[in-house]
Design a protein around this motif. Sequence first.
Motif, mmCIF file in Angstrom:
data_model
loop_
_atom_site.group_PDB
_atom_site.id
_atom_site.type_symbol
_atom_site.label_atom_id
_atom_site.label_comp_id
_atom_site.label_asym_id
_atom_site.label_seq_id
_atom_site.Cartn_x
_atom_site.Cartn_y
_atom_site.Cartn_z
ATOM 1 N N UNK A 88 -19.096 -26.464 -55.847
ATOM 2 C CA UNK A 88 -18.024 -26.126 -54.914
ATOM 3 C C UNK A 88 -17.107 -27.335 -54.816
ATOM 4 N N UNK A 89 -15.875 -27.155 -55.211
ATOM 5 C CA UNK A 89 -14.906 -28.250 -55.158
ATOM 6 C C UNK A 89 -13.892 -27.919 -54.077
ATOM 7 N N UNK A 90 -14.308 -28.110 -52.838
ATOM 8 C CA UNK A 90 -13.463 -27.769 -51.707
ATOM 9 C C UNK A 90 -13.835 -28.643 -50.523
ATOM 10 N N UNK A 91 -12.991 -28.680 -49.546
ATOM 11 C CA UNK A 91 -13.228 -29.434 -48.328
ATOM 12 C C UNK A 91 -14.380 -28.808 -47.549
ATOM 13 N N UNK A 92 -15.333 -29.644 -47.127
ATOM 14 C CA UNK A 92 -16.515 -29.160 -46.399
ATOM 15 C C UNK A 92 -16.150 -28.419 -45.115
ATOM 16 N N UNK A 93 -15.086 -28.847 -44.465
ATOM 17 C CA UNK A 93 -14.702 -28.261 -43.178
ATOM 18 C C UNK A 93 -14.083 -26.874 -43.328
ATOM 19 N N UNK A 94 -13.475 -26.609 -44.481
ATOM 20 C CA UNK A 94 -12.723 -25.355 -44.610
ATOM 21 C C UNK A 94 -13.369 -24.342 -45.558
ATOM 22 N N UNK A 95 -14.537 -24.649 -46.086
ATOM 23 C CA UNK A 95 -15.221 -23.728 -46.994
ATOM 24 C C UNK A 95 -16.360 -23.070 -46.231
ATOM 25 N N UNK A 96 -16.343 -21.737 -46.164
ATOM 26 C CA UNK A 96 -17.304 -20.997 -45.360
ATOM 27 C C UNK A 96 -18.189 -20.109 -46.225
ATOM 28 N N UNK A 97 -19.447 -20.013 -45.809
ATOM 29 C CA UNK A 97 -20.378 -19.073 -46.424
ATOM 30 C C UNK A 97 -20.965 -18.218 -45.311
ATOM 31 N N UNK A 98 -21.407 -17.030 -45.692
ATOM 32 C CA UNK A 98 -22.072 -16.139 -44.745
ATOM 33 C C UNK A 98 -23.543 -16.529 -44.712
ATOM 34 N N UNK A 99 -23.966 -17.128 -43.608
ATOM 35 C CA UNK A 99 -25.338 -17.618 -43.493
ATOM 36 C C UNK A 99 -26.350 -16.480 -43.630
ATOM 37 N N UNK A 100 -25.959 -15.255 -43.263
ATOM 38 C CA UNK A 100 -26.842 -14.093 -43.424
ATOM 39 C C UNK A 100 -27.128 -13.795 -44.889
ATOM 40 N N UNK A 101 -26.247 -14.238 -45.782
ATOM 41 C CA UNK A 101 -26.379 -13.940 -47.206
ATOM 42 C C UNK A 101 -27.051 -15.069 -47.987
ATOM 43 N N UNK A 102 -27.516 -16.108 -47.306
ATOM 44 C CA UNK A 102 -28.193 -17.204 -47.990
ATOM 45 C C UNK A 102 -29.682 -16.912 -48.100
ATOM 46 N N UNK A 103 -30.215 -17.113 -49.280
ATOM 47 C CA UNK A 103 -31.636 -16.893 -49.549
ATOM 48 C C UNK A 103 -32.409 -18.212 -49.499
#
Length: 196
Positions: free
Chosen positions: A136-151
């Motif tokens: 992931x080459x993006x700013x940590x503050x502005x990159x979002x993941x859906x925590x429900x979808x993390x395994x």
Amino acid sequence: MKKLILILIAFTATHSFAQTAKNVFSRKSTPVTINKNTDTSLRVIIVDKEKQVQQLAYFVNDRFVKNLGSINPKQMESIDVIKRDTVIGTQTYEGQIHIKTKANYTPKFISLAELKDKYTSFKEMPVVFMLDAEVINSDEESYFVDENNLLTIIIDKLKTNKDNVEIGLIKLLTKSKENIDKRNNIMIRGEGIVAE
């Protein structure tokens, strides 16, 4: 004369098909694709971030999410694409993606910075994030993941040889079929075990 031509065509077609079928079915190996122009030379690809296309603006249930990393596709009700430049704040986006989730699903978005604080002790340490084997080459503050979808979240450290500098490594695996299958595989090692 017409009958003779028709018989000749039928005989040629049948004869060709029979040879092809015989050749195909007489082999007991798997089919192989042969590429006569196999290129094994070293390639160096330099990614120029300044020449990359602009990002898309993501909206999930009408909420703007600057950089969306993961959301479970099975929980999506609909996706709408708007192909026009969009300015949000000072950032220009190439288009908009509007994702509506199913009524019984609420995404739990977390930024990479929040995820790092929640699950690791990497406070001031530089960190490299990976999502399903992609960096992931993006700013940590502005990159979002859906925590429900993390395994799985794999937390590791890398150490540079020369300067002895530590770099945090956080690998995020989503609940994709491939990742779930890998997690549920049973690895058996030893002699005498043959898988067929």
